[in-house]
Design an enzyme around this catalytic site. Structure first.
Site, PDB file in Angstrom:
ATOM      1  N   ARG A 142       0.852  -1.188   0.000  1.00  0.00           N
ATOM      2  CA  ARG A 142       0.000   0.000   0.000  1.00  0.00           C
ATOM      3  C   ARG A 142       0.885   1.235   0.000  1.00  0.00           C
ATOM      4  O   ARG A 142       2.103   1.146   0.176  1.00  0.00           O
ATOM      5  CB  ARG A 142      -1.026   0.022   1.141  1.00  0.00           C
ATOM      6  CG  ARG A 142      -0.736  -0.709   2.406  1.00  0.00           C
ATOM      7  CD  ARG A 142       0.370  -0.149   3.251  1.00  0.00           C
ATOM      8  NE  ARG A 142       0.215   1.259   3.483  1.00  0.00           N
ATOM      9  CZ  ARG A 142       1.211   2.078   3.775  1.00  0.00           C
ATOM     10  NH1 ARG A 142       2.458   1.632   3.875  1.00  0.00           N
ATOM     11  NH2 ARG A 142       1.003   3.358   3.961  1.00  0.00           N
ATOM     12  N   ALA A 194       0.643   5.124  -2.271  1.00  0.00           N
ATOM     13  CA  ALA A 194       0.463   5.422  -3.691  1.00  0.00           C
ATOM     14  C   ALA A 194       1.687   5.060  -4.527  1.00  0.00           C
ATOM     15  O   ALA A 194       1.559   4.334  -5.532  1.00  0.00           O
ATOM     16  CB  ALA A 194       0.076   6.895  -3.867  1.00  0.00           C
ATOM     17  N   ARG A 212      -7.738  -0.216  -6.722  1.00  0.00           N
ATOM     18  CA  ARG A 212      -7.945   0.894  -5.796  1.00  0.00           C
ATOM     19  C   ARG A 212      -8.120   2.173  -6.594  1.00  0.00           C
ATOM     20  O   ARG A 212      -7.325   2.483  -7.471  1.00  0.00           O
ATOM     21  CB  ARG A 212      -6.771   1.009  -4.814  1.00  0.00           C
ATOM     22  CG  ARG A 212      -6.598  -0.289  -4.002  1.00  0.00           C
ATOM     23  CD  ARG A 212      -5.726  -0.077  -2.785  1.00  0.00           C
ATOM     24  NE  ARG A 212      -6.406   0.759  -1.809  1.00  0.00           N
ATOM     25  CZ  ARG A 212      -5.779   1.337  -0.772  1.00  0.00           C
ATOM     26  NH1 ARG A 212      -4.480   1.172  -0.614  1.00  0.00           N
ATOM     27  NH2 ARG A 212      -6.452   2.081   0.093  1.00  0.00           N
ATOM     28  N   GLN A 233      -1.864   1.811  10.255  1.00  0.00           N
ATOM     29  CA  GLN A 233      -0.591   1.885   9.523  1.00  0.00           C
ATOM     30  C   GLN A 233       0.456   2.678  10.294  1.00  0.00           C
ATOM     31  O   GLN A 233       1.653   2.428  10.148  1.00  0.00           O
ATOM     32  CB  GLN A 233      -0.802   2.529   8.133  1.00  0.00           C
ATOM     33  CG  GLN A 233      -1.573   1.671   7.154  1.00  0.00           C
ATOM     34  CD  GLN A 233      -3.059   1.980   7.174  1.00  0.00           C
ATOM     35  OE1 GLN A 233      -3.583   2.481   8.169  1.00  0.00           O
ATOM     36  NE2 GLN A 233      -3.751   1.675   6.101  1.00  0.00           N
ATOM     37  N   ASP A 247      -2.110  10.468  -1.685  1.00  0.00           N
ATOM     38  CA  ASP A 247      -2.524   9.448  -2.642  1.00  0.00           C
ATOM     39  C   ASP A 247      -2.834  10.060  -3.997  1.00  0.00           C
ATOM     40  O   ASP A 247      -2.691   9.398  -5.026  1.00  0.00           O
ATOM     41  CB  ASP A 247      -3.719   8.671  -2.097  1.00  0.00           C
ATOM     42  CG  ASP A 247      -3.261   7.796  -0.951  1.00  0.00           C
ATOM     43  OD1 ASP A 247      -3.135   8.317   0.180  1.00  0.00           O
ATOM     44  OD2 ASP A 247      -2.961   6.603  -1.188  1.00  0.00           O
ATOM     45  N   ASN A 258      -5.554  12.080   0.884  1.00  0.00           N
ATOM     46  CA  ASN A 258      -4.612  11.258   1.644  1.00  0.00           C
ATOM     47  C   ASN A 258      -5.439  10.505   2.678  1.00  0.00           C
ATOM     48  O   ASN A 258      -6.650  10.733   2.829  1.00  0.00           O
ATOM     49  CB  ASN A 258      -3.521  12.134   2.287  1.00  0.00           C
ATOM     50  CG  ASN A 258      -2.391  11.311   2.885  1.00  0.00           C
ATOM     51  OD1 ASN A 258      -1.884  10.389   2.253  1.00  0.00           O
ATOM     52  ND2 ASN A 258      -2.011  11.604   4.110  1.00  0.00           N
TER      53      ASN A 258
END
Lengths: 371, 371
Positions: free
Chosen positions: B57, B59, B110, B217, B258, B268
């Site tokens: 994960r 971007a 995604r 995260q 992102d 984001n």
């Protein structure tokens, strides 16, 4: 502490605090919603431990629980052995020492909620007024007083809910943080009392429930109460409020309080202040729902409110699992302070207070003083 | 997908993405920090599944992983059987169909991160340029291109980190959200690249790590990277930033992105926008660190950025336990949008971009266009 299982139904008459069979029954909120377990507290130490580990939490609830804890310091009614009270312990000096030790113990459990301190100060006056009559008389007076606090808190929340409902409008989507429901009080709730009253008159379409890390009082407790009340709701992470407000999905924010300073600065669960900032940015009303017992004339502003720092394990470990590297430390502030200027109105049992809060709070507290 | 255990050491040269033995090795980030397990992806489907479940994960990282995924569509180098590629499948039409199916599959994983879309568009051009040479020639060209993307991303992050370090000052206490580290990129990181570069020149005193619900995260990945880099840090819940800023404990906020729209609006991880609002209120700089590959000239503003909504179970269940009543539903928005006006500066591989962003972004993207 012995335990028994129950099947609570938070409705208009639900309370997480009940005097039963000469002891204090507390619904253990650390185990909700998975299990409904009541703790049977027989000694002030049991109550203090329950407050400290958040089996009972929420400023009004811990005030009322502590009041019963003071009564338990003097025995649990007739059954001396069960209470561990020997006959020779009835000398007035020994009774006073037992009471004071319990008061100090309970007062030290949590620093931020003012209701706790306030209940213990009141309890000290009740004890002083009745100590001369002997242990049993003082015990009965304290128990009657604790029962009165319990009833008055529920009544205050019902009044507060009705005042709050007047501010709400049809179809409101309301966001709340942490749990300020029946579970956080002697019954009915503050922020959830307002939501319940508004829902009762058709004014609430749905509730956004912040999960409220680290202990997830929103996900566990508010969701449990709203489920049982049949009020539509949706859970979100605490960091979602910005996106919800940006998308126009929130009409009002309403939260409870752990202490409101004389100028209106408000300590409440960590994450409340960011909500207030976001609500202001998006022009959405931000209400604090709290009984007058949560207002503290002796604290001039938020800068003087002591903020509890809790165990870092509450952050690093979730549901019993360590989720972060062993060497990582955490800071776990339990509350933050929302400056008064961000509060649209306080919803209290004495009506809705508006700015300037220094004046409106002083007036409400003055009128509430016993003549 | 086969797995093997490793003991990664995120340092200057660490990458969570590696081409090994004709397959794509991805460090499974869902299992960090408890376990360091590498997934050996041999088919585009493996890569797509890894992206979807967030094994890889961030971007920039998913852009690079998808590039390798496109190469895998054409076999994994010599070993036809392992790749499931039969000889008759080498007709140009069959190769094109396989490539297109992989591109569509990867693109659909995604929606928010623009690097993914951008990598797949570039990959389509590489394929078109080399398809005439046959499957193996196209495969090699795609693999070389994916390797180049990998190297270029790391180089971009190093440049970006150096530019960012110029903005920082001695003793800075920096708050970051989610993970924009080596794990979120091909290596070195964006927001954590800036922190690493600043730390390297003595400019960072410590890092506040937002845990970043629902998937943690920050608690799992950023804490893991900072621990291994030896950078002092402290974990907090996402709702703590307001209290930290109020107390003057944060000097800068730096996050990744992102997708950055042409006007500077930034998608984001959910919770970024509230941080930007709070940083502005407290006069603390709010930086977005992202390579130019995350900027999207084709998206005029944040309103046009598609925001992924993920499974509600990520919110209702923590560490495998259901923490909320069975009937409670959740909304799980993966990202929010921070309006450009709240961004103090963008830290990019082409330098620091300042307002007005419409102009500075267009200029940087224009200069980066291949002549």
């Amino acid at each position: 502490v012995s335990e028994h299982r129950g099947s609570a139904s938070p409705g208009p008459d639900f309370s997480p605090i009940a005097w039963r069979d000469g002891g204090l029954a507390l619904l253990d909120q650390t185990r909700l919603p998975a299990e409904e377990v009541w703790l049977d507290c027989r000694r002030p130490e049991d109550v203090a431990a329950a407050i400290q580990r958040l089996s009972v939490r929420g400023a009004p609830a811990i005030g009322v629980a502590a009041a019963y804890g003071l009564a338990l310091a003097l025995g649990s009614g007739g059954d001396r052995e069960a209470a561990g009270v020997a006959a020779e312990a009835d000398s007035s000096e020994s009774v006073r020492r037992r009471f004071e030790a319990a008061a100090d113990l309970l007062a030290a459990t949590r620093p931020t909620a003012v209701n706790l301190r306030w209940a213990i100060e009141q309890g000290r006056r009740v004890f002083a007024d009745h100590a001369a009559g002997g242990r049993e008389a003082a015990r009965r007076a304290l128990l009657e007083w604790a029962d009165r606090l319990h009833r008055e808190d529920v009544a205050a929340n019902r009044r507060l809910g009705a005042y709050g409902a007047e501010l709400f409008a049809d179809g409101d989507r309301v966001l709340t943080h942490c749990n300020a429901g029946a579970l956080a009080t002697a019954g009915y709730g503050t922020a959830l009392g307002v939501i319940q009253a508004s829902w009762g008159v058709g004014k609430v379409a749905m509730v956004w429930v912040d999960e409220t890390r680290p202990l997830l009082q929103g996900a566990r407790l508010t969701a449990w109460e709203l489920s049982r009340l049949g009020i539509p709701h949706k859970l979100v992470t605490d960091s979602s409020a910005g996106a919800l407000l940006s998308r126009g999905l929130v009409d009002r924010v309403v939260v409870g309080a752990d202490r409101v300073a004389a100028n209106g600065d408000t300590a409440n669960k960590i994450g409340t202040y960011p909500l207030a900032v976001l609500a202001r940015r998006h022009g959405v009303p931000f209400y604090v729902a709290a009984p007058l017992s949560t207002f503290d004339a002796a604290t001039p502003s938020g800068a003087e409110i002591p903020i509890e720092e809790r165990d870092a394990l509450e952050v690093t470990d979730v549901a019993g699992s360590r989720l972060t590297p062993a060497e990582t430390e955490a800071l776990n502030l339990a509350f933050d302070v929302t400056p008064a200027e961000l509060v649209t109105a306080f919803i209290t049992d004495a009506g809705v207070l508006e700015p300037p809060y220094g004046e409106s709070i002083a007036r409400a507290l003055g009128a509430a003083e016993p003549g």
